[in-house]
Scaffold this motif. Sequence first.
Motif, short mmCIF file in Angstrom:
data_model
loop_
_atom_site.label_atom_id
_atom_site.label_comp_id
_atom_site.label_asym_id
_atom_site.label_seq_id
_atom_site.Cartn_x
_atom_site.Cartn_y
_atom_site.Cartn_z
N GLY A 157 -37.93 -16.59 -14.49
CA GLY A 157 -39.23 -16.63 -13.88
C GLY A 157 -39.02 -17.71 -12.76
O GLY A 157 -39.77 -17.42 -11.70
N LEU A 158 -38.58 -18.82 -12.86
CA LEU A 158 -38.65 -19.78 -11.61
C LEU A 158 -37.69 -19.34 -10.70
O LEU A 158 -37.90 -19.41 -9.48
N MET A 159 -36.72 -18.84 -11.05
CA MET A 159 -35.73 -18.02 -9.85
C MET A 159 -36.28 -17.22 -9.22
O MET A 159 -36.38 -16.89 -7.88
N SER A 160 -37.19 -16.03 -10.12
CA SER A 160 -37.92 -14.95 -9.22
C SER A 160 -39.02 -15.65 -8.31
O SER A 160 -39.24 -15.15 -7.10
N LEU A 161 -39.71 -16.56 -8.79
CA LEU A 161 -40.60 -17.33 -8.02
C LEU A 161 -39.92 -17.99 -6.80
O LEU A 161 -40.41 -17.84 -5.67
#
Length: 169
Positions: free
Chosen positions: A16-20
């Motif tokens: 989720g953080l990487m996609s953000l």
Amino acid sequence: MPGQPPFEIRVETHEGLMSLTRALRAEEDGKELRKELARNMREALKPAAAEAKSAIMAMSSAGLGTAPALRSSIARKIRPEVKLGGRWTGARVKAFKTKNVRRFPNAPKRTNRPRGWRHLVYGRADSWVTQYGRNHWFDNSMDGIAANARAAVVDAMESMARRIAARAR
């Protein structure tokens, strides 16, 4: 966990953080948005850093000597750290090394350790002593605030994600 800081905030899903982070890069003003996200995440971690600073300042100074001030030097090196990309992505409170304090660069790590640290006695060539700090002052200082800090970091990420999603509509 040798080699890692004792306190680290991890988002529920690293993906989720990487996609953000990828979404921020895709935006036209992504660099500014990434800076704002990092700033908001650091602000969310400031209360946890303050807890760690107060914990080291509460440590007894008996046996630590007088100059230069070890506890205040360690407290100055405690700060929130946020990285959005590269090998490590995340947010944490970190106690950085104290490079020029009494030739003791690992002071934050050693004073946190239950078994203490060994050093030569000043003025005596072969006299070694073991000195003890306050056991787990860094680890235990954030026990009560870790959940709040984690929630604040997740809120900062979610608000940025909502902002990017609103732009796409």
